[in-house]
Enzyme design. Structure first.
Site, PDB file in Angstrom:
ATOM      1  N   ASP A 170      36.704  23.045  51.513  1.00 48.98           N
ATOM      2  CA  ASP A 170      35.798  24.036  52.073  1.00 48.98           C
ATOM      3  C   ASP A 170      36.509  25.393  52.113  1.00 48.98           C
ATOM      4  OD1 ASP A 170      33.588  25.094  53.738  1.00 48.98           O
ATOM      5  OD2 ASP A 170      35.066  25.029  55.352  1.00 48.98           O
TER       6      ASP A 170
ATOM      7  N   THR B 216      31.591  24.593  49.252  1.00 47.62           N
ATOM      8  CA  THR B 216      31.239  25.585  50.247  1.00 47.62           C
ATOM      9  C   THR B 216      29.736  25.767  50.403  1.00 47.62           C
ATOM     10  OG1 THR B 216      31.523  27.945  50.816  1.00 47.62           O
ATOM     11  CG2 THR B 216      31.412  27.399  48.487  1.00 47.62           C
ATOM     12  N   GLY B 217      29.357  26.313  51.535  1.00 47.87           N
ATOM     13  CA  GLY B 217      27.967  26.703  51.715  1.00 47.87           C
ATOM     14  C   GLY B 217      27.684  28.056  51.092  1.00 47.87           C
TER      15      GLY B 217
ATOM     16  N   ASN C 222      28.673  20.964  58.338  1.00 45.87           N
ATOM     17  CA  ASN C 222      28.202  20.800  56.961  1.00 45.87           C
ATOM     18  C   ASN C 222      29.211  20.083  56.066  1.00 45.87           C
ATOM     19  OD1 ASN C 222      29.865  23.158  57.134  1.00 45.87           O
ATOM     20  ND2 ASN C 222      29.086  23.865  55.169  1.00 45.87           N
TER      21      ASN C 222
ATOM     22  N   LYS D 129      27.224  18.433  50.349  1.00 51.33           N
ATOM     23  CA  LYS D 129      28.552  18.370  49.730  1.00 51.33           C
ATOM     24  C   LYS D 129      28.914  16.934  49.352  1.00 51.33           C
ATOM     25  CE  LYS D 129      30.420  22.402  52.173  1.00 51.33           C
ATOM     26  NZ  LYS D 129      31.547  22.941  52.960  1.00 51.33           N
TER      27      LYS D 129
ATOM     28  N   ASP E 203      35.937  21.733  57.993  1.00 46.58           N
ATOM     29  CA  ASP E 203      36.070  22.057  59.416  1.00 46.58           C
ATOM     30  C   ASP E 203      34.763  21.997  60.199  1.00 46.58           C
ATOM     31  OD1 ASP E 203      35.024  25.146  60.191  1.00 46.58           O
ATOM     32  OD2 ASP E 203      35.239  24.713  58.065  1.00 46.58           O
TER      33      ASP E 203
ATOM     34  N   ASP F 113      35.425  28.691  54.257  1.00 42.87           N
ATOM     35  CA  ASP F 113      35.500  29.381  55.551  1.00 42.87           C
ATOM     36  C   ASP F 113      36.091  28.501  56.634  1.00 42.87           C
ATOM     37  OD1 ASP F 113      34.161  32.075  55.094  1.00 42.87           O
ATOM     38  OD2 ASP F 113      32.671  30.701  54.249  1.00 42.87           O
TER      39      ASP F 113
END
Length: 269
Positions: free
Chosen positions: A8, A42-43, A217, A191, A214, A10
Site C-alpha cells: 500500500d 493502492t486506492g 481497505n 485489493k 495499514d 499512503d
C-alpha cells in the site's frame, strides 16, 4: 520464499511527510535484484500510483483504485478492470445529493468533482493529481466509474457506510482508505481480487505473496496473501488479522519487514 510483494502507499510505503525514505528504497531495490516482483496496491488513481512507482523504478502492473484497475506501469495497458454498476452509481449520486455529501468520481483515470472546494483541493494536493469540475455532475452517474469517493467527517462516514451497505451492499464493495475517505468500488474491485489476479498472471502461489498495508481497505489484501503484514500505525482491525505487525510508516516499517522476511534466508529469521 516470497516471490511477490504488494505494498500500500499512503501511511505504509510513504511516511507522514509523504516521502519514500532512502532506507525503504534500498531494501526494495535489493528485493528486486533478488527477483522479487514488487508492486503497489493502492486506492489512488493509476496516474498517482505511477508517480510513486517511478521513484522505485518499478516496471510491473500496478494495483490501483482499491483493485478495480490494474495497469502496466511501462505502457499503461489495462490488464484488469471492474467498474461500479450503473444502478449502484445512480443510487450513490442521488444519496449524496440528498444528504449534501461531497462525492468524487473517476472516469478513464480522470478525477471529476462537482465544485471547486476545499475537499477537492485538499484531495488533489494529497494525490498530486489535477481534478476536473463538472457542474452537471449527475450526468456522470451513467458513465462507468472506476471508483466513487465520499469525503466527510469520520463519524458521519461511518453512518453513511452502514446505510449504503444496507441499501446496495449486494452490488458494491464499500470501505475506508482513511478515516475521512469512504470508497465505493465493484465487488470484484478489491485489493484482494487484484493480488490474486496478478499472482496467477505471474504463476505464483498465494503462499508466495506478501502484502503490507495499514487501513480498512487493505483487509481483503492481507487475507488473500500468504503473509499479511500490518504497519505499526495500522488500524486495530487490520492488526488483528495480520500475520505480522511491523514498525510504523515513520519508522521504516516496510524496510524492516522486507529485510526480516524477504532479504534474509529462512534460517536467519
Amino acid at each position: 520464499m516470497y516471490k511477490m510483494l504488494a505494498i500500500d502507499i499512503d501511511d505504509t510505503l510513504i511516511n507522514d511527510r509523504k516521502e519514500i525514505t532512502e532506507g525503504t528504497k534500498a531494501a526494495l531495490e535489493k528485493a528486486l535484484a533478488q527477483g522479487v516482483t514488487v508492486t503497489l496496491a493502492t486506492g489512488r488513481m493509476y496516474a498517482s500510483a505511477k508517480q510513486m512507482a517511478a521513484q522505485l523504478g518499478l516496471n510491473v502492473p500496478l494495483i490501483t483504485y482499491q483493485g478495480s484497475l490494474v495497469k502496466n506501469s511501462e505502457d499503461g495497458a489495462t490488464i484488469y478492470e471492474r467498474t461500479v454498476p450503473t444502478d449502484a452509481a445512480h443510487h450513490i449520486f442521488a444519496y449524496c445529493e440528498r444528504n449534501e455529501l461531497h462525492l468524487q468520481t473517476y472516469l478513464e483515470d480522470i478525477l471529476y468533482v462537482q465544485a471547486d472546494n476545499d475537499k477537492s483541493r485538499d484531495y488533489a494536493a494529497l494525490s498530486k493529481i489535477p481534478y476536473t469540475v463538472y457542474p452537471e455532475f449527475h450526468e456522470l452517474a451513467d458513465k462507468p466509474s472506476t471508483k466513487l469517493l465520499i469525503i466527510d467527517d469520520p463519524g458521519r462516514l461511518d453512518e453513511v457506510a452502514v446505510e449504503l451497505r444496507n441499501e446496495i451492499g449486494h452490488l458494491v464493495h464499500i470501505t475506508k482508505s482513511k478515516p475521512h475517505f469512504l470508497e465505493i468500488v465493484n465487488r470484484e474491485g478489491t485489493k484482494g481480487h487484484a493480488i490474486r489476479f496478478l499472482a496467477e498472471r505471474f504463476g505464483y502461489e498465494m503462499s508466495e505473496v506478501m502484502a503490507i498495508g495499514d487501513s480498512w481497505n487493505d483487509h481483503e489484501m492481507l487475507e488473500a496473501a500468504g503473509f499479511g503484514v500490518a504497519m505499526g500505525n495500522a488500524v486495530e482491525s487490520l492488526k488483528e488479522i495480520a500475520d505480522f505487525v511491523t514498525l510504523s510508516n515513520n519508522e521504516d516499517g516496510v524496510k524492516h519487514v522486507v529485510e526480516k522476511f524477504v532479504l534474509q534466508n529462512s534460517s536467519d529469521r
